[in-house]
Design a protein around this motif. Structure first.
Motif, PDB file in Angstrom:
ATOM      1  N   LEU A  37       0.726  -1.104   0.131  1.00 40.30           N
ATOM      2  CA  LEU A  37       0.043  -0.057   0.129  1.00 40.30           C
ATOM      3  C   LEU A  37       0.704   1.175   0.129  1.00 40.30           C
ATOM      4  CD1 LEU A  37      -2.881   0.981   0.242  1.00 40.30           C
ATOM      5  CD2 LEU A  37      -2.872   1.108   2.588  1.00 40.30           C
ATOM      6  N   PHE A  38       2.106   1.220   0.724  1.00 36.00           N
ATOM      7  CA  PHE A  38       2.953   2.510   0.740  1.00 36.00           C
ATOM      8  C   PHE A  38       3.645   2.586  -0.689  1.00 36.00           C
ATOM      9  CE2 PHE A  38       7.196   4.076   1.707  1.00 36.00           C
ATOM     10  CZ  PHE A  38       6.992   5.221   1.925  1.00 36.00           C
ATOM     11  N   ILE A  39       3.864   1.273  -1.267  1.00 34.16           N
ATOM     12  CA  ILE A  39       4.460   1.750  -2.612  1.00 34.16           C
ATOM     13  C   ILE A  39       3.687   2.164  -3.571  1.00 34.16           C
ATOM     14  CG2 ILE A  39       5.335   0.409  -4.629  1.00 34.16           C
ATOM     15  CD1 ILE A  39       6.682  -1.686  -2.347  1.00 34.16           C
ATOM     16  N   PHE A  40       2.426   1.897  -3.611  1.00 33.82           N
ATOM     17  CA  PHE A  40       1.259   2.096  -4.528  1.00 33.82           C
ATOM     18  C   PHE A  40       1.015   3.498  -4.128  1.00 33.82           C
ATOM     19  CE2 PHE A  40       0.972  -2.074  -5.872  1.00 33.82           C
ATOM     20  CZ  PHE A  40       0.588  -1.964  -7.141  1.00 33.82           C
ATOM     21  N   LEU A  41       0.915   4.050  -3.024  1.00 32.44           N
ATOM     22  CA  LEU A  41       0.728   5.381  -2.563  1.00 32.44           C
ATOM     23  C   LEU A  41       1.845   6.279  -2.866  1.00 32.44           C
ATOM     24  CD1 LEU A  41      -0.925   5.154   1.054  1.00 32.44           C
ATOM     25  CD2 LEU A  41      -2.000   5.750  -1.154  1.00 32.44           C
ATOM     26  N   CYS A  42       3.027   5.904  -2.840  1.00 32.32           N
ATOM     27  CA  CYS A  42       4.196   6.757  -3.256  1.00 32.32           C
ATOM     28  C   CYS A  42       4.301   6.838  -4.900  1.00 32.32           C
ATOM     29  CB  CYS A  42       5.432   6.072  -2.905  1.00 32.32           C
ATOM     30  SG  CYS A  42       5.912   6.160  -1.252  1.00 32.32           S
ATOM     31  N   ILE A  43       3.782   5.811  -5.422  1.00 24.65           N
ATOM     32  CA  ILE A  43       3.647   5.768  -7.024  1.00 24.65           C
ATOM     33  C   ILE A  43       2.784   6.950  -7.301  1.00 24.65           C
ATOM     34  CG2 ILE A  43       2.933   4.492  -8.954  1.00 24.65           C
ATOM     35  CD1 ILE A  43       4.291   2.010  -7.647  1.00 24.65           C
ATOM     36  N   ALA A  44       1.438   6.878  -6.756  1.00 23.83           N
ATOM     37  CA  ALA A  44       0.202   7.591  -6.913  1.00 23.83           C
ATOM     38  C   ALA A  44       0.654   9.198  -6.811  1.00 23.83           C
ATOM     39  CB  ALA A  44      -0.809   7.350  -6.410  1.00 23.83           C
ATOM     40  N   LEU A  45       1.467   9.460  -5.579  1.00 22.28           N
ATOM     41  CA  LEU A  45       1.851  10.930  -5.506  1.00 22.28           C
ATOM     42  C   LEU A  45       3.002  11.246  -6.637  1.00 22.28           C
ATOM     43  CD1 LEU A  45       1.875  13.141  -3.455  1.00 22.28           C
ATOM     44  CD2 LEU A  45       3.653  11.921  -2.305  1.00 22.28           C
ATOM     45  N   GLY A  46       4.001  10.363  -6.862  1.00 20.60           N
ATOM     46  CA  GLY A  46       4.934  10.731  -7.921  1.00 20.60           C
ATOM     47  C   GLY A  46       4.161  11.019  -9.150  1.00 20.60           C
ATOM     48  N   VAL A  47       3.138  10.188  -9.530  1.00 23.46           N
ATOM     49  CA  VAL A  47       2.329  10.425 -10.913  1.00 23.46           C
ATOM     50  C   VAL A  47       1.678  11.896 -10.620  1.00 23.46           C
ATOM     51  CG1 VAL A  47       0.373   9.619 -12.086  1.00 23.46           C
ATOM     52  CG2 VAL A  47       2.356   8.139 -11.413  1.00 23.46           C
ATOM     53  N   PHE A  48       1.059  12.159  -9.572  1.00 27.23           N
ATOM     54  CA  PHE A  48       0.339  13.530  -9.518  1.00 27.23           C
ATOM     55  C   PHE A  48       1.283  14.724  -9.481  1.00 27.23           C
ATOM     56  CE2 PHE A  48      -1.196  16.541  -6.517  1.00 27.23           C
ATOM     57  CZ  PHE A  48      -2.264  16.971  -7.195  1.00 27.23           C
ATOM     58  N   ILE A  49       2.584  14.613  -8.742  1.00 23.43           N
ATOM     59  CA  ILE A  49       3.416  15.686  -8.759  1.00 23.43           C
ATOM     60  C   ILE A  49       4.359  15.822 -10.259  1.00 23.43           C
ATOM     61  CG2 ILE A  49       5.570  16.225  -7.813  1.00 23.43           C
ATOM     62  CD1 ILE A  49       4.635  15.334  -5.165  1.00 23.43           C
ATOM     63  N   GLY A  50       4.329  14.739 -10.775  1.00 19.90           N
ATOM     64  CA  GLY A  50       5.197  14.689 -12.028  1.00 19.90           C
ATOM     65  C   GLY A  50       4.048  15.305 -13.146  1.00 19.90           C
ATOM     66  N   GLY A  51       2.931  14.800 -13.041  1.00 15.12           N
ATOM     67  CA  GLY A  51       1.804  15.586 -13.911  1.00 15.12           C
ATOM     68  C   GLY A  51       1.712  16.950 -13.511  1.00 15.12           C
ATOM     69  N   ARG A  52       1.675  17.548 -12.596  1.00 11.77           N
ATOM     70  CA  ARG A  52       1.631  18.812 -12.307  1.00 11.77           C
ATOM     71  C   ARG A  52       2.888  19.543 -12.810  1.00 11.77           C
ATOM     72  NH1 ARG A  52      -3.158  21.207 -10.819  1.00 11.77           N
ATOM     73  NH2 ARG A  52      -4.320  19.728  -9.625  1.00 11.77           N
ATOM     74  N   TYR A  53       3.977  18.936 -12.592  1.00 10.90           N
ATOM     75  CA  TYR A  53       5.253  19.616 -13.236  1.00 10.90           C
ATOM     76  C   TYR A  53       5.517  19.673 -14.558  1.00 10.90           C
ATOM     77  CZ  TYR A  53      10.223  20.406 -13.582  1.00 10.90           C
ATOM     78  OH  TYR A  53      11.649  20.979 -13.944  1.00 10.90           O
ATOM     79  N   PHE A  54       4.964  18.659 -15.443  1.00  9.66           N
ATOM     80  CA  PHE A  54       5.128  18.664 -16.755  1.00  9.66           C
ATOM     81  C   PHE A  54       3.860  19.478 -17.357  1.00  9.66           C
ATOM     82  CE2 PHE A  54       7.846  15.139 -15.979  1.00  9.66           C
ATOM     83  CZ  PHE A  54       9.085  15.560 -16.615  1.00  9.66           C
ATOM     84  N   GLU A  55       2.872  20.166 -16.723  1.00  9.12           N
ATOM     85  CA  GLU A  55       1.913  20.884 -17.248  1.00  9.12           C
ATOM     86  C   GLU A  55       2.345  22.207 -17.308  1.00  9.12           C
ATOM     87  OE1 GLU A  55      -1.603  20.423 -14.920  1.00  9.12           O
ATOM     88  OE2 GLU A  55      -2.113  18.656 -15.495  1.00  9.12           O
ATOM     89  N   LYS A  56       3.805  22.448 -17.390  1.00 10.70           N
ATOM     90  CA  LYS A  56       4.246  23.748 -17.500  1.00 10.70           C
ATOM     91  C   LYS A  56       4.102  24.498 -16.217  1.00 10.70           C
ATOM     92  CE  LYS A  56       5.509  22.993 -21.648  1.00 10.70           C
ATOM     93  NZ  LYS A  56       6.683  22.223 -21.908  1.00 10.70           N
ATOM     94  N   LYS A  57       3.723  23.935 -15.078  1.00 10.97           N
ATOM     95  CA  LYS A  57       3.619  24.491 -13.844  1.00 10.97           C
ATOM     96  C   LYS A  57       4.999  24.432 -12.975  1.00 10.97           C
ATOM     97  CE  LYS A  57      -1.257  24.333 -13.311  1.00 10.97           C
ATOM     98  NZ  LYS A  57      -2.428  23.766 -12.502  1.00 10.97           N
ATOM     99  N   LYS A  58       5.561  25.220 -12.285  1.00  9.01           N
ATOM    100  CA  LYS A  58       6.728  25.112 -11.638  1.00  9.01           C
ATOM    101  C   LYS A  58       6.613  24.357 -10.308  1.00  9.01           C
ATOM    102  CE  LYS A  58       9.164  28.994 -13.529  1.00  9.01           C
ATOM    103  NZ  LYS A  58       9.957  30.226 -13.327  1.00  9.01           N
ATOM    104  N   LEU A  59       7.407  23.397 -10.000  1.00  4.78           N
ATOM    105  CA  LEU A  59       7.170  22.476  -8.774  1.00  4.78           C
ATOM    106  C   LEU A  59       7.152  23.048  -7.617  1.00  4.78           C
ATOM    107  CD1 LEU A  59       6.789  19.594  -7.729  1.00  4.78           C
ATOM    108  CD2 LEU A  59       9.432  19.229  -7.674  1.00  4.78           C
ATOM    109  N   ILE A  60       7.995  24.068  -7.353  1.00  4.29           N
ATOM    110  CA  ILE A  60       8.140  25.160  -6.292  1.00  4.29           C
ATOM    111  C   ILE A  60       6.937  25.639  -5.935  1.00  4.29           C
ATOM    112  CG2 ILE A  60       9.378  26.992  -5.254  1.00  4.29           C
ATOM    113  CD1 ILE A  60      10.876  24.386  -5.411  1.00  4.29           C
ATOM    114  N   GLU A  61       6.047  26.278  -6.918  1.00  3.52           N
ATOM    115  CA  GLU A  61       5.020  27.103  -6.876  1.00  3.52           C
ATOM    116  C   GLU A  61       4.023  25.992  -6.462  1.00  3.52           C
ATOM    117  OE1 GLU A  61       4.176  28.851 -10.709  1.00  3.52           O
ATOM    118  OE2 GLU A  61       5.592  30.360 -10.356  1.00  3.52           O
ATOM    119  N   PHE A  62       4.025  25.006  -7.050  1.00  2.00           N
ATOM    120  CA  PHE A  62       2.885  23.806  -6.655  1.00  2.00           C
ATOM    121  C   PHE A  62       3.101  23.529  -5.090  1.00  2.00           C
ATOM    122  CE2 PHE A  62       2.198  19.127  -5.924  1.00  2.00           C
ATOM    123  CZ  PHE A  62       0.772  19.116  -6.146  1.00  2.00           C
ATOM    124  N   LEU A  63       4.288  23.167  -4.537  1.00  2.75           N
ATOM    125  CA  LEU A  63       4.459  23.049  -3.175  1.00  2.75           C
ATOM    126  C   LEU A  63       4.154  23.966  -2.349  1.00  2.75           C
ATOM    127  CD1 LEU A  63       8.114  20.882  -3.636  1.00  2.75           C
ATOM    128  CD2 LEU A  63       5.568  20.034  -3.508  1.00  2.75           C
TER     129      LEU A  63
END
Length: 69
Positions: A37-63
């Motif tokens: 469950l922890f592995i899948f939650l980390c994968i989901a979080l990584g996909v979510f953050i990666g998707g936000r980052y590659f939508e031309k939004k800066k990661l720092i602004e998102f965080l």
């Protein structure tokens, strides 16, 4: 081979769901439920953050927007 491909195209949802279930079951057998469950939650979080980052939004602004600093 053509019959298998036609089946997969006709039943994409079932094939994807079954594959995810198989992977989850294998992970549970190897690592245990909570670690899986922890592995899948980390994968989901990584996909979510990666998707936000590659939508031309800066990661720092998102965080800054979503984390209480």
């Amino acid at each position: 081979m053509k019959i298998i491909w036609e089946f997969v195209l006709k039943h994409v949802g079932e094939v994807v769901g079954g594959s995810i279930g198989l992977v989850f079951a294998i992970f549970v057998l190897i690592f245990g439920f909570w670690k899986t469950l922890f592995i899948f939650l980390c994968i989901a979080l990584g996909v979510f953050i990666g998707g936000r980052y590659f939508e031309k939004k800066k990661l720092i602004e998102f965080l800054d927007k979503h984390l209480p600093w």
